[in-house]
Enzyme design. Structure first.
Site, PDB file in Angstrom:
ATOM      1  N   ARG A   1     -14.203   4.080 -30.929  1.00  0.00           N
ATOM      2  CA  ARG A   1     -14.848   3.628 -30.012  1.00  0.00           C
ATOM      3  C   ARG A   1     -15.030   2.698 -29.369  1.00  0.00           C
ATOM      4  O   ARG A   1     -15.521   2.335 -28.601  1.00  0.00           O
ATOM      5  CB  ARG A   1     -16.459   4.124 -30.114  1.00  0.00           C
TER       6      ARG A   1
ATOM      7  N   LYS B   1      -6.399  -1.699 -15.591  1.00  0.00           N
ATOM      8  CA  LYS B   1      -6.509   0.044 -15.361  1.00  0.00           C
ATOM      9  C   LYS B   1      -5.321  -0.012 -16.703  1.00  0.00           C
ATOM     10  O   LYS B   1      -4.397  -0.507 -16.849  1.00  0.00           O
ATOM     11  CB  LYS B   1      -5.793   0.061 -14.022  1.00  0.00           C
TER      12      LYS B   1
ATOM     13  N   GLU C   1       6.177  -5.793  -6.000  1.00  0.00           N
ATOM     14  CA  GLU C   1       4.331  -6.006  -6.367  1.00  0.00           C
ATOM     15  C   GLU C   1       4.185  -7.177  -5.774  1.00  0.00           C
ATOM     16  O   GLU C   1       3.094  -7.713  -5.351  1.00  0.00           O
ATOM     17  CB  GLU C   1       4.252  -5.619  -7.277  1.00  0.00           C
TER      18      GLU C   1
ATOM     19  N   LYS D   1      -4.745 -10.642  -7.394  1.00  0.00           N
ATOM     20  CA  LYS D   1      -5.115  -9.684  -8.016  1.00  0.00           C
ATOM     21  C   LYS D   1      -6.815  -9.547  -8.797  1.00  0.00           C
ATOM     22  O   LYS D   1      -7.316  -9.211  -8.308  1.00  0.00           O
ATOM     23  CB  LYS D   1      -4.127  -9.127  -8.716  1.00  0.00           C
TER      24      LYS D   1
ATOM     25  N   GLU E   1     -13.305   0.414  -7.791  1.00  0.00           N
ATOM     26  CA  GLU E   1     -12.066   1.412  -6.700  1.00  0.00           C
ATOM     27  C   GLU E   1     -12.764   1.546  -5.560  1.00  0.00           C
ATOM     28  O   GLU E   1     -12.349   2.721  -5.413  1.00  0.00           O
ATOM     29  CB  GLU E   1     -10.820   1.710  -7.644  1.00  0.00           C
TER      30      GLU E   1
ATOM     31  N   ARG F   1      -9.990  -2.403  -4.026  1.00  0.00           N
ATOM     32  CA  ARG F   1      -8.569  -3.025  -4.476  1.00  0.00           C
ATOM     33  C   ARG F   1      -8.354  -1.345  -4.301  1.00  0.00           C
ATOM     34  O   ARG F   1      -6.770  -1.927  -4.247  1.00  0.00           O
ATOM     35  CB  ARG F   1      -9.712  -2.377  -5.915  1.00  0.00           C
TER      36      ARG F   1
ATOM     37  N   ASN G   1      -3.329  -0.167  -3.638  1.00  0.00           N
ATOM     38  CA  ASN G   1      -1.997   0.943  -3.334  1.00  0.00           C
ATOM     39  C   ASN G   1      -1.228   0.470  -1.902  1.00  0.00           C
ATOM     40  O   ASN G   1      -0.405   2.460  -2.470  1.00  0.00           O
ATOM     41  CB  ASN G   1      -2.870   2.258  -3.089  1.00  0.00           C
TER      42      ASN G   1
ATOM     43  N   HIS H   1       2.114   3.446  -1.958  1.00  0.00           N
ATOM     44  CA  HIS H   1       2.412   3.852  -3.095  1.00  0.00           C
ATOM     45  C   HIS H   1       1.699   5.381  -2.525  1.00  0.00           C
ATOM     46  O   HIS H   1       2.061   6.331  -3.618  1.00  0.00           O
ATOM     47  CB  HIS H   1       0.602   3.631  -4.253  1.00  0.00           C
TER      48      HIS H   1
ATOM     49  N   HIS I   1       4.417   7.594  -4.334  1.00  0.00           N
ATOM     50  CA  HIS I   1       4.287   8.255  -5.661  1.00  0.00           C
ATOM     51  C   HIS I   1       4.926   9.491  -5.298  1.00  0.00           C
ATOM     52  O   HIS I   1       5.247  10.079  -6.616  1.00  0.00           O
ATOM     53  CB  HIS I   1       2.459   9.068  -5.839  1.00  0.00           C
TER      54      HIS I   1
ATOM     55  N   HIS J   1       9.170   2.947 -10.924  1.00  0.00           N
ATOM     56  CA  HIS J   1       7.435   2.624 -10.077  1.00  0.00           C
ATOM     57  C   HIS J   1       7.962   1.568  -8.779  1.00  0.00           C
ATOM     58  O   HIS J   1       7.851   1.959  -8.007  1.00  0.00           O
ATOM     59  CB  HIS J   1       6.751   2.236 -11.004  1.00  0.00           C
TER      60      HIS J   1
HETATM   61  P1  NAD Z   1       8.290  -1.256 -18.210  1.00  0.00           P
HETATM   62  O1  NAD Z   1       7.255  -0.955 -19.455  1.00  0.00           O
HETATM   63  O2  NAD Z   1       8.788   0.964 -18.688  1.00  0.00           O
HETATM   64  O3  NAD Z   1       9.604  -1.644 -18.863  1.00  0.00           O
HETATM   65  C1  NAD Z   1      10.826  -1.547 -17.882  1.00  0.00           C
HETATM   66  C2  NAD Z   1      12.041  -1.619 -18.931  1.00  0.00           C
HETATM   67  O4  NAD Z   1      12.085  -2.832 -19.084  1.00  0.00           O
HETATM   68  C3  NAD Z   1      11.538  -0.915 -20.740  1.00  0.00           C
HETATM   69  O5  NAD Z   1      13.001  -0.105 -20.936  1.00  0.00           O
HETATM   70  C4  NAD Z   1      11.514  -1.817 -21.319  1.00  0.00           C
HETATM   71  O6  NAD Z   1      11.531  -1.520 -23.203  1.00  0.00           O
HETATM   72  C5  NAD Z   1      12.199  -3.269 -20.655  1.00  0.00           C
HETATM   73  N1  NAD Z   1      11.445  -4.968 -20.734  1.00  0.00           N
HETATM   74  C6  NAD Z   1      10.057  -4.906 -21.072  1.00  0.00           C
HETATM   75  N2  NAD Z   1      10.009  -6.300 -20.994  1.00  0.00           N
HETATM   76  C7  NAD Z   1      11.037  -6.818 -21.247  1.00  0.00           C
HETATM   77  C8  NAD Z   1      11.822  -7.698 -21.512  1.00  0.00           C
HETATM   78  N3  NAD Z   1      11.250  -9.268 -20.919  1.00  0.00           N
HETATM   79  N4  NAD Z   1      13.737  -7.769 -21.754  1.00  0.00           N
HETATM   80  C9  NAD Z   1      14.462  -6.721 -22.101  1.00  0.00           C
HETATM   81  N5  NAD Z   1      13.758  -5.759 -21.548  1.00  0.00           N
HETATM   82  C10 NAD Z   1      12.838  -5.983 -21.042  1.00  0.00           C
HETATM   83  O7  NAD Z   1       7.848  -0.602 -17.163  1.00  0.00           O
HETATM   84  P2  NAD Z   1       7.428  -1.308 -15.861  1.00  0.00           P
HETATM   85  O8  NAD Z   1       8.192  -1.299 -14.879  1.00  0.00           O
HETATM   86  O9  NAD Z   1       6.810  -3.068 -17.021  1.00  0.00           O
HETATM   87  O10 NAD Z   1       5.851  -0.466 -16.269  1.00  0.00           O
HETATM   88  C11 NAD Z   1       5.485   0.565 -15.471  1.00  0.00           C
HETATM   89  C12 NAD Z   1       4.655   1.406 -16.108  1.00  0.00           C
HETATM   90  O11 NAD Z   1       3.198   0.603 -15.078  1.00  0.00           O
HETATM   91  C13 NAD Z   1       4.511   2.394 -15.256  1.00  0.00           C
HETATM   92  O12 NAD Z   1       3.795   3.521 -16.470  1.00  0.00           O
HETATM   93  C14 NAD Z   1       3.072   2.329 -14.658  1.00  0.00           C
HETATM   94  O13 NAD Z   1       2.201   3.814 -14.621  1.00  0.00           O
HETATM   95  C15 NAD Z   1       2.305   1.097 -14.960  1.00  0.00           C
HETATM   96  N6  NAD Z   1       1.744   0.537 -14.434  1.00  0.00           N
HETATM   97  C16 NAD Z   1       0.140   0.665 -13.674  1.00  0.00           C
HETATM   98  C17 NAD Z   1      -0.807  -0.234 -13.504  1.00  0.00           C
HETATM   99  C18 NAD Z   1      -1.606  -0.896 -14.074  1.00  0.00           C
HETATM  100  O14 NAD Z   1      -3.086  -0.928 -12.664  1.00  0.00           O
HETATM  101  N7  NAD Z   1      -2.325  -0.797 -15.309  1.00  0.00           N
HETATM  102  C19 NAD Z   1       0.343  -0.771 -12.207  1.00  0.00           C
HETATM  103  C20 NAD Z   1       1.559  -0.952 -11.778  1.00  0.00           C
HETATM  104  C21 NAD Z   1       2.533   0.308 -12.560  1.00  0.00           C
HETATM  105  N1  GLY Z   2      -2.209  -1.545  -9.649  1.00  0.00           N
HETATM  106  C1  GLY Z   2      -2.975  -0.691  -8.744  1.00  0.00           C
HETATM  107  C2  GLY Z   2      -4.629  -2.003  -8.833  1.00  0.00           C
HETATM  108  O1  GLY Z   2      -4.837  -2.224 -10.443  1.00  0.00           O
HETATM  109  O2  GLY Z   2      -5.513  -0.934  -8.418  1.00  0.00           O
END
Ligand code: NAD
Ligand code: GLY
Length: 378
Positions: A127, A149, A191, A233, A243, A248, A252, A255, A259, A273
């Site tokens: 929890r 998030k 971003e 941010k 949001e 917030r 997007n 997006h 998306h 992404h």
């Molecule tokens: P990811 O986590 O898949 O990383 C991309 C690739 O890079 C992976 O293969 C990973 O293993 C590799 N990698 C990571 N760090 C590395 C490093 N230092 N050296 C070598 N390789 C490395 O992708 P991402 O772009 O970081 O994140 C995408 C995800 O984030 C999506 O699921 C998206 O929905 C989410 N997201 C969330 C938010 C939020 O506010 N929570 C915002 C934007 C995106």
């Molecule tokens: N990446 C969008 C948010 O954090 O609200």
């Protein structure tokens, strides 16, 4: 590379749940010392993926050991697939196998996938246990690790099951970007530029002047970009954590288009992404110009800069597949299915110019369709 220089410190100012983002080189090797005062008990489980763990998990675990913190490692496969229900279930059982208690802290070492997954695991394990973000992609350092998030994907779409759950600390070690593939770095850069386009035209000017050097590896510029992004941010999240106030939601920008493009390409390697956000921001500015809201020269500037640094903005270039059969109607259907759509009404972040983003829910659909048809034909 280790560097004991003071990191930049940015505060996310949330009543009762405020936390710091530290940005700088060498932070993985200082994680134990920096996080020890925040830990409820000296035991952590590091969650990482099978690409990042071999690169950085030993050093991270050693820094915890040096601070007297017991650390173990749970590894998930790299990639978006680790955000599905089955993978989440496996991770939860693996965490429970280690007999954690409520004072155990999870540490997310990886990109946005590991951060979103670990954050959600922390929100529901026993929890709720604390978690720390150690983001290793540029996208995660400037966006996903900050703001709380967390979540996973379902067959109905991305991030549809999750929680707002803030970390206790974010450690953005700028050195780890040296091993990040260039395509991932570029996706994260979209971003970064986004923060200038939302409400900081001076920062977009800076991006235009410095983006190429930053992407080529200039450490000072990287740190500046991450710090400015996190400041932006943190300010937005502190004012509108959940949001609810159309603030917030400005994060997007790009997006709704992005998306739809990701949905059409299967949320896979054809379009990352961040790449989708880059293309989506160019389209959002094009749409704003067509609707007479934004000077066409500003839309042109956005397209020029994002294209210059190397983001793939033409739809026919996506996935290197010139024959992809894009269809404006299908893209609009994806937009309707987006969780940002309200009662079927499409929601966009549009702009009155660079730095002038706002939320719009009354976009003329015929104009949107013509814009998409032109983008498909370009
Ligand atoms: P990811 O986590 O898949 O990383 C991309 C690739 O890079 C992976 O293969 C990973 O293993 C590799 N990698 C990571 N760090 C590395 C490093 N230092 N050296 C070598 N390789 C490395 O992708 P991402 O772009 O970081 O994140 C995408 C995800 O984030 C999506 O699921 C998206 O929905 C989410 N997201 C969330 C938010 C939020 O506010 N929570 C915002 C934007 C995106
Ligand atoms: N990446 C969008 C948010 O954090 O609200």
């Amino acid at each position: 590379m280790t560097n004991a220089a003071s990191p930049r410190r940015i505060r996310v100012d949330l009543a009762g749940r405020a936390y710091d983002i530290l940005v700088g080189p060498g932070l993985i090797d200082r994680a134990g010392e920096l996080s020890r005062p925040l830990l409820a008990a000296p035991k952590v489980v590091i969650v990482s993926d099978d690409t990042v763990a071999p690169l950085y998990a030993d050093r991270l675990a050693a820094s915890f050991a040096a601070a007297g913190v017991a650390a173990s490692l749970a590894t998930v496969p790299a990639g978006e697939g680790s955000k599905d229900f089955a993978a989440f279930g496996r991770l939860m059982n693996e965490l429970l196998d280690r007999r954690p208690d409520r004072r155990t802290t999870l540490v997310a070492l990886g990109g946005g996938v590991v951060g979103d997954l670990t954050g959600f695991a922390a929100a529901v394990l026993l929890r709720g246990v604390d978690f720390i973000q150690v983001p290793t992609t540029l996208l995660a350092q400037v966006d996903s690790s900050v703001g709380g998030k967390t979540g996973i994907n379902t067959r109905h779409g991305k991030n549809l099951v999750g929680a707002f759950y803030q970390p206790r600390l974010v450690l953005a070690d700028t050195d780890v970007l040296d091993t990040l593939p260039r395509r991932e770095l570029l996706a994260g850069y979209a971003e970064v530029a986004k923060y200038g386009l939302i409400d900081d035209p001076g920062f977009f000017d800076w991006c235009e002047a410095n983006g190429t050097a930053l992407l080529a590896g200039d450490a000072a510029r990287r740190t500046h970009a991450i710090e400015q992004s996190c400041l932006a941010k943190a300010r937005i999240v502190a004012a509108d954590e959940r949001e609810t106030a159309d603030l917030r939601a400005l994060l997007n920008l790009g997006h709704t288009f992005g998306h739809a493009l990701e949905a059409e390409t299967g949320f896979g390697a054809d379009l990352l992404h961040g790449e989708a956000v880059g293309t989506g921001m160019a389209l959002a500015f094009d749409l704003s110009a067509r609707l007479g809201l934004c000077p066409p020269a500003d839309a042109e500037r956005v397209r020029l800069h994002l294209g210059d640094v190397g983001l793939p903005l033409r739809l026919r270039a996506i996935g290197g597949d010139n024959r992809r059969a894009w269809d404006s109607g299908r893209l609009i259907d994806h937009m309707r299915g987006d969780k940002k759509a309200e009662d079927g009404r499409l929601t966009f972040v549009l702009a009155r110019g660079i730095g002038g983003a706002f939320v719009s829910r009354d976009v003329d659909e015929a104009t949107l369709r013509r814009l998409l048809d032109d983008a498909i034909a370009a």
